[in-house]
Design a protein around this motif. Structure first.
Motif, PDB file in Angstrom:
ATOM      1  N   SER A 154      -8.513  61.133  50.813  1.00 25.82           N
ATOM      2  CA  SER A 154      -8.562  62.116  49.828  1.00 25.82           C
ATOM      3  C   SER A 154      -7.375  63.078  50.675  1.00 25.82           C
ATOM      4  O   SER A 154      -7.409  63.351  51.734  1.00 25.82           O
ATOM      5  CB  SER A 154      -9.430  62.875  49.257  1.00 25.82           C
ATOM      6  OG  SER A 154     -10.385  63.389  50.437  1.00 25.82           O
TER       7      SER A 154
ATOM      8  N   SER B 138      -3.290  58.734  42.786  1.00 27.16           N
ATOM      9  CA  SER B 138      -3.219  58.462  41.282  1.00 27.16           C
ATOM     10  C   SER B 138      -3.401  56.881  40.942  1.00 27.16           C
ATOM     11  O   SER B 138      -3.505  56.663  39.594  1.00 27.16           O
ATOM     12  CB  SER B 138      -1.725  58.934  41.262  1.00 27.16           C
ATOM     13  OG  SER B 138      -0.715  58.177  41.924  1.00 27.16           O
TER      14      SER B 138
ATOM     15  N   ASN C 265      -9.169  55.113  39.733  1.00 31.12           N
ATOM     16  CA  ASN C 265      -9.750  55.531  38.850  1.00 31.12           C
ATOM     17  C   ASN C 265     -11.171  55.103  38.775  1.00 31.12           C
ATOM     18  O   ASN C 265     -11.490  54.174  39.871  1.00 31.12           O
ATOM     19  CB  ASN C 265      -9.286  55.281  37.238  1.00 31.12           C
ATOM     20  CG  ASN C 265      -9.066  53.580  37.036  1.00 31.12           C
ATOM     21  OD1 ASN C 265     -10.116  52.991  37.352  1.00 31.12           O
ATOM     22  ND2 ASN C 265      -7.961  53.370  36.499  1.00 31.12           N
TER      23      ASN C 265
ATOM     24  N   PHE D 244      -8.848  62.651  40.660  1.00 28.77           N
ATOM     25  CA  PHE D 244      -7.711  61.915  40.641  1.00 28.77           C
ATOM     26  C   PHE D 244      -6.688  62.490  40.364  1.00 28.77           C
ATOM     27  O   PHE D 244      -6.099  63.278  39.678  1.00 28.77           O
ATOM     28  CB  PHE D 244      -7.968  60.865  39.552  1.00 28.77           C
ATOM     29  CG  PHE D 244      -9.351  59.934  39.721  1.00 28.77           C
ATOM     30  CD1 PHE D 244      -9.409  59.181  40.777  1.00 28.77           C
ATOM     31  CD2 PHE D 244     -10.407  60.159  38.831  1.00 28.77           C
ATOM     32  CE1 PHE D 244     -10.353  58.252  40.927  1.00 28.77           C
ATOM     33  CE2 PHE D 244     -11.458  59.632  39.408  1.00 28.77           C
ATOM     34  CZ  PHE D 244     -11.543  58.512  40.227  1.00 28.77           C
TER      35      PHE D 244
END
Length: 267
Positions: free
Chosen positions: A123, A142, A145, A180
């Motif tokens: 991250s 991106s 999910n 996200f």
């Protein structure tokens, strides 16, 4: 007589009240069936009739209508719904099943396994904000999910009994500041170059210089945005000399996906 029944009823506990109502409610066979959307009686939704009784004070019980029964005890129809269901299931004493000792399907070890898997995804901070702004918010790729993360979790732990719902609940509760990232299609070449130097350089001096240049570049961008916003405001005022033109470039979906603005719009 009704007053005595009412006063006696409200001296009982909740379980005793429900049990008392169950003793006054009776299930009897249906005496007459009317026409319905069924051919056999076994297919009917209603298999029994419900009757209500009240004590007359001398050891006998008299049958009353449902409305009289409810008004005597000053209860709503929902108050007798559960006792009737218990009677239909073969029970004659009411026991409140709410509360008590709860057992949890998942253990603390399962939560730690999910957290360990979430931590393995890299991250970073926001692309547009300097470290002093929103430095507590981190963004995942991106391309990720919850569905893709859980699919990777199942692939890594094929025999696990952890559901996607529990995985999602742990992610939302234990990682409130992790989000996200939206697909990035408008990063400039200067931002990309300085960001790569800052994250990949092994020399601390070069990484520090790249970070300072990136902050200076962001300050220039913020200044330009403020000037554009000011011009937009001036153009709406009476007698304003500024004129603002907006051009909307039609979006395309290139394959493979391009994240650099110059390559994206040239395409």
């Amino acid at each position: 007589m009704k007053l005595n029944i009412f006063q006696r009823y409200y001296t009982m506990s909740d379980n005793e009240q429900r049990s008392y109502l169950m003793n006054l409610i009776h299930l009897v066979p249906i005496q007459r069936r009317r026409n319905g959307n069924y051919t056999n009686a076994e297919n009917s939704r209603r298999q029994t009739s419900v009757t209500f009784t009240l004590s007359d004070g001398v050891g006998c019980f008299k049958r009353v209508c449902k409305q009289t029964f409810l008004e005597t005890f000053n209860v709503s129809p929902s108050k007798i719904t559960t006792p009737i269901k218990r009677l239909k299931s073969g029970l004659y004493m009411f026991t409140d099943k709410r509360g008590g000792c709860k057992t949890f399907k998942y253990t603390h070890h399962d939560r730690c396994v999910v957290r360990e898997h979430v931590n393995c995804f890299p991250s970073d901070v926001s692309h547009y904000c300097r470290p002093k702004h929103n430095n507590d918010i981190e963004y995942l790729s991106s391309d990720l999910n919850i569905n893709r993360m859980y699919a990777a979790f199942k692939k890594e732990h094929p025999n696990t009994l952890i559901s996607k719902r529990f995985y999602y609940r742990v992610f939302r509760k234990d990682y409130p500041n992790v989000k996200f990232r939206r697909p990035r299609v408008d990063s400039c070449k200067t931002c990309d170059l300085l960001h790569m130097k800052q994250s990949s350089s092994s020399n601390k001096a070069e990484a520090c210089k790249a970070k300072m240049d990136l902050d200076a570049h962001h300050r220039v961008i913020e200044k330009a945005r403020k000037e554009v916003a000011n011009d937009c405001l001036q153009s709406t005022l009476p007698g304003g000399e500024a004129c603002v033109l907006t051009i909307d470039l039609q979006k395309v979906f290139p394959l493979p996906k391009l994240t650099h603005s110059k390559m994206y719009y040239n395409r």
